[in-house]
Design a protein around this motif. Structure first.
Motif, PDB file in Angstrom:
ATOM      1  N   PHE A  54      29.119  45.675  42.519  1.00 17.14           N
ATOM      2  CA  PHE A  54      29.540  45.618  41.173  1.00 17.14           C
ATOM      3  C   PHE A  54      28.205  45.378  40.391  1.00 17.14           C
ATOM      4  CE2 PHE A  54      31.459  44.640  37.061  1.00 17.14           C
ATOM      5  CZ  PHE A  54      31.978  45.932  36.953  1.00 17.14           C
ATOM      6  N   GLN A  55      27.544  44.345  40.726  1.00 13.91           N
ATOM      7  CA  GLN A  55      26.680  44.125  39.992  1.00 13.91           C
ATOM      8  C   GLN A  55      25.495  45.266  39.979  1.00 13.91           C
ATOM      9  OE1 GLN A  55      25.928  41.104  38.250  1.00 13.91           O
ATOM     10  NE2 GLN A  55      27.969  40.743  38.208  1.00 13.91           N
ATOM     11  N   LYS A  56      25.339  45.988  41.086  1.00 10.17           N
ATOM     12  CA  LYS A  56      24.434  47.156  41.165  1.00 10.17           C
ATOM     13  C   LYS A  56      24.768  48.313  40.057  1.00 10.17           C
ATOM     14  CE  LYS A  56      23.138  46.663  45.910  1.00 10.17           C
ATOM     15  NZ  LYS A  56      23.368  47.145  47.431  1.00 10.17           N
ATOM     16  N   LYS A  57      26.127  48.281  39.942  1.00 11.38           N
ATOM     17  CA  LYS A  57      26.652  49.352  39.090  1.00 11.38           C
ATOM     18  C   LYS A  57      26.297  48.858  37.510  1.00 11.38           C
ATOM     19  CE  LYS A  57      30.038  51.195  41.988  1.00 11.38           C
ATOM     20  NZ  LYS A  57      31.245  51.293  42.277  1.00 11.38           N
ATOM     21  N   LEU A 109      39.401  37.084  33.938  1.00 12.17           N
ATOM     22  CA  LEU A 109      37.900  36.800  34.700  1.00 12.17           C
ATOM     23  C   LEU A 109      38.166  35.923  36.016  1.00 12.17           C
ATOM     24  CD1 LEU A 109      35.346  36.402  31.917  1.00 12.17           C
ATOM     25  CD2 LEU A 109      35.184  38.417  33.356  1.00 12.17           C
ATOM     26  N   THR A 110      39.075  34.928  35.870  1.00  8.19           N
ATOM     27  CA  THR A 110      39.226  34.222  36.900  1.00  8.19           C
ATOM     28  C   THR A 110      40.348  34.769  37.831  1.00  8.19           C
ATOM     29  OG1 THR A 110      40.697  33.091  35.529  1.00  8.19           O
ATOM     30  CG2 THR A 110      38.301  32.030  35.562  1.00  8.19           C
ATOM     31  N   ALA A 128      43.281  35.176  37.166  1.00  6.35           N
ATOM     32  CA  ALA A 128      44.792  34.615  36.835  1.00  6.35           C
ATOM     33  C   ALA A 128      45.676  35.635  36.129  1.00  6.35           C
ATOM     34  CB  ALA A 128      44.523  33.556  36.209  1.00  6.35           C
ATOM     35  N   SER A 129      45.000  36.651  35.796  1.00  6.33           N
ATOM     36  CA  SER A 129      45.824  37.817  35.101  1.00  6.33           C
ATOM     37  C   SER A 129      45.310  39.044  35.423  1.00  6.33           C
ATOM     38  CB  SER A 129      45.977  37.480  33.660  1.00  6.33           C
ATOM     39  OG  SER A 129      44.895  38.026  33.020  1.00  6.33           O
ATOM     40  N   GLN A 130      46.020  40.196  35.339  1.00  6.01           N
ATOM     41  CA  GLN A 130      45.611  41.433  35.527  1.00  6.01           C
ATOM     42  C   GLN A 130      45.672  42.181  34.314  1.00  6.01           C
ATOM     43  OE1 GLN A 130      44.119  41.819  38.757  1.00  6.01           O
ATOM     44  NE2 GLN A 130      44.975  39.935  39.219  1.00  6.01           N
ATOM     45  N   LEU A 131      44.780  43.108  33.995  1.00  9.12           N
ATOM     46  CA  LEU A 131      44.829  43.833  32.845  1.00  9.12           C
ATOM     47  C   LEU A 131      44.138  45.295  32.929  1.00  9.12           C
ATOM     48  CD1 LEU A 131      44.215  41.381  30.004  1.00  9.12           C
ATOM     49  CD2 LEU A 131      46.206  42.693  30.365  1.00  9.12           C
ATOM     50  N   ASP A 132      44.600  46.400  32.389  1.00  9.59           N
ATOM     51  CA  ASP A 132      44.090  47.623  32.532  1.00  9.59           C
ATOM     52  C   ASP A 132      42.422  47.538  32.008  1.00  9.59           C
ATOM     53  OD1 ASP A 132      44.122  50.694  31.878  1.00  9.59           O
ATOM     54  OD2 ASP A 132      43.765  49.994  30.045  1.00  9.59           O
ATOM     55  N   ASP A 133      41.860  48.386  32.575  1.00  9.91           N
ATOM     56  CA  ASP A 133      40.480  48.457  32.073  1.00  9.91           C
ATOM     57  C   ASP A 133      40.053  48.432  30.639  1.00  9.91           C
ATOM     58  OD1 ASP A 133      39.873  47.841  34.791  1.00  9.91           O
ATOM     59  OD2 ASP A 133      39.270  49.803  35.251  1.00  9.91           O
ATOM     60  N   HIS A 134      40.815  49.523  30.046  1.00  5.92           N
ATOM     61  CA  HIS A 134      40.715  49.855  28.646  1.00  5.92           C
ATOM     62  C   HIS A 134      40.936  48.558  27.686  1.00  5.92           C
ATOM     63  CE1 HIS A 134      40.916  53.663  30.506  1.00  5.92           C
ATOM     64  NE2 HIS A 134      40.108  54.233  29.559  1.00  5.92           N
ATOM     65  N   THR A 135      42.205  47.894  28.142  1.00  2.57           N
ATOM     66  CA  THR A 135      42.774  46.922  27.455  1.00  2.57           C
ATOM     67  C   THR A 135      41.742  45.521  27.478  1.00  2.57           C
ATOM     68  OG1 THR A 135      44.742  47.710  28.255  1.00  2.57           O
ATOM     69  CG2 THR A 135      44.769  45.448  27.262  1.00  2.57           C
ATOM     70  N   TYR A 176      27.920  33.496  44.550  1.00  5.08           N
ATOM     71  CA  TYR A 176      28.918  33.857  43.281  1.00  5.08           C
ATOM     72  C   TYR A 176      30.030  33.065  43.697  1.00  5.08           C
ATOM     73  CZ  TYR A 176      26.199  37.943  42.448  1.00  5.08           C
ATOM     74  OH  TYR A 176      25.192  38.991  42.118  1.00  5.08           O
ATOM     75  N   GLY A 177      30.735  32.881  42.667  1.00  2.62           N
ATOM     76  CA  GLY A 177      32.087  32.216  42.547  1.00  2.62           C
ATOM     77  C   GLY A 177      33.077  33.090  42.822  1.00  2.62           C
ATOM     78  N   ASN A 178      34.268  32.499  42.080  1.00  3.07           N
ATOM     79  CA  ASN A 178      35.483  33.409  42.233  1.00  3.07           C
ATOM     80  C   ASN A 178      35.579  34.316  41.107  1.00  3.07           C
ATOM     81  OD1 ASN A 178      36.323  31.948  44.495  1.00  3.07           O
ATOM     82  ND2 ASN A 178      36.963  30.247  43.309  1.00  3.07           N
ATOM     83  N   GLU A 179      34.789  34.400  40.141  1.00  7.06           N
ATOM     84  CA  GLU A 179      35.097  35.424  38.988  1.00  7.06           C
ATOM     85  C   GLU A 179      34.835  36.865  39.404  1.00  7.06           C
ATOM     86  OE1 GLU A 179      33.533  34.177  35.113  1.00  7.06           O
ATOM     87  OE2 GLU A 179      35.155  33.098  35.090  1.00  7.06           O
ATOM     88  N   ARG A 180      35.673  37.533  38.532  1.00  7.43           N
ATOM     89  CA  ARG A 180      36.201  38.972  39.099  1.00  7.43           C
ATOM     90  C   ARG A 180      34.752  39.824  39.349  1.00  7.43           C
ATOM     91  NH1 ARG A 180      40.638  42.410  37.817  1.00  7.43           N
ATOM     92  NH2 ARG A 180      41.839  40.380  37.180  1.00  7.43           N
ATOM     93  N   TYR A 181      33.717  39.695  38.507  1.00  8.21           N
ATOM     94  CA  TYR A 181      32.604  40.685  38.498  1.00  8.21           C
ATOM     95  C   TYR A 181      31.611  40.205  39.478  1.00  8.21           C
ATOM     96  CZ  TYR A 181      35.000  42.856  34.692  1.00  8.21           C
ATOM     97  OH  TYR A 181      35.608  43.311  33.966  1.00  8.21           O
TER      98      TYR A 181
END
Ligand code: T5A
Length: 222
Positions: free
Chosen positions: A167-170, A69-70, A72-79, A157-162
């Motif tokens: 994106f919030q509209k979706k 969320l911050t 600091a790492s990347q992951l596949d959406d399903h994961t 908004y801060g630095n968190e991913r979402y």
């Protein structure tokens, strides 16, 4: 009213279980503020209540979620979707024990966030719901309704991913697809005290129903 809602753990456990109450909504809709206020209110009424939140960032899985969320790492959406779900599964038995011994849980985000945020990325909604099957079903879902634009006005908004308006509209669209008639939708643009008052009424009704022996059930309703 409070004395009617108190119940003894030594008594018939089935008649005095706690309620599982979930607050959902967009980022900045006011969930955390209202969850804290609800716990204080219930405690003041003599109802034992605890504040919970998902993601629970204190566990190993939760730390992976926090890193994601911050950014600091990347992951596949399903994961990442499955990790959010795992974070709820690792708390399931503790939640059930708490409920059965009379503690009401006020939960800041739950499975609906899991589905709404992943579906907003384009993942299939049924696929998103599947790993949630068998988790405890909330006795009440309260949705704090606010437009993405209004939510964005509440402090940057801060630095968190979402935390991005588009994106919030979706996410708001995904919540609309998930919503059913059992949800209590509260206008989150009201003054904070008015939102609180509206929630108090419906939460106390829900706790009363659970104390009277409403069975604990599991997801997914549909
Ligand atoms: N996520 C989560 C997934 O993708 N999958 C999942 O399975 C789960 C569980 C976690 C992120 O992870 C995603 C969703 C999220 O993007 P989080 O830690 O829950 O995020 O963070 P947020 O939801 O972004 O929490 P926020 O603290 O930003 O929002 P809240 O809790 O909704 O809002 P709150 O109470 O902190 O209030 C925000 C501001 O608004 C003011 C408050 O004072 C505060 O300044 N406010 C009001 N102002 C005017 N009128 C009112 N009625 C107000 N109520 C609050």
């Amino acid at each position: 009213m409070a004395s009617n809602l108190n119940c003894s753990i030594e008594g018939n456990k089935k008649e005095c279980r706690g309620a599982l109450i979930v607050l959902e909504g967009l980022d900045r809709s006011g969930k955390s503020s209202q969850c804290s206020r609800l716990v204080s209110y219930l405690e003041g009424q003599g109802i034992h209540a605890e504040l919970w939140r998902f993601p629970d960032r204190t566990t190993n899985v939760g730390q992976m979620l926090s890193a994601y969320l911050t950014n600091a790492s990347q992951l596949d959406d399903h994961t990442i979707h499955l990790l959010f779900s795992a974070n709820r599964w690792e708390k399931r038995s503790l939640m059930e024990n708490k409920l059965k011994t009379g503690t009401t849980l006020i939960v800041d985000r739950y499975s609906y966030s899991g589905v709404a945020f992943s579906a907003a990325k384009g993942l299939d909604i049924q696929w998103c719901k599947a790993p949630e099957i068998g988790l405890l079903a909330p006795d009440l879902v309260a949705y704090l309704d606010i437009s993405p634009e209004k939510a964005a006005e509440r402090g940057g908004y801060g630095n968190e991913r979402y935390e991005k308006l588009e994106f919030q509209k979706k996410v708001a669209e995904s919540y609309r697809a998930l919503h059913d008639v059992s949800w209590k939708v509260v206008d989150a643009c009201q003054p904070i005290e008015d939102v609180e008052k509206e929630l108090q009424e419906v939460v106390v009704d829900c706790v009363t129903e659970c104390h009277k022996g409403k069975p604990i059930s599991t997801l997914w309703y549909q």
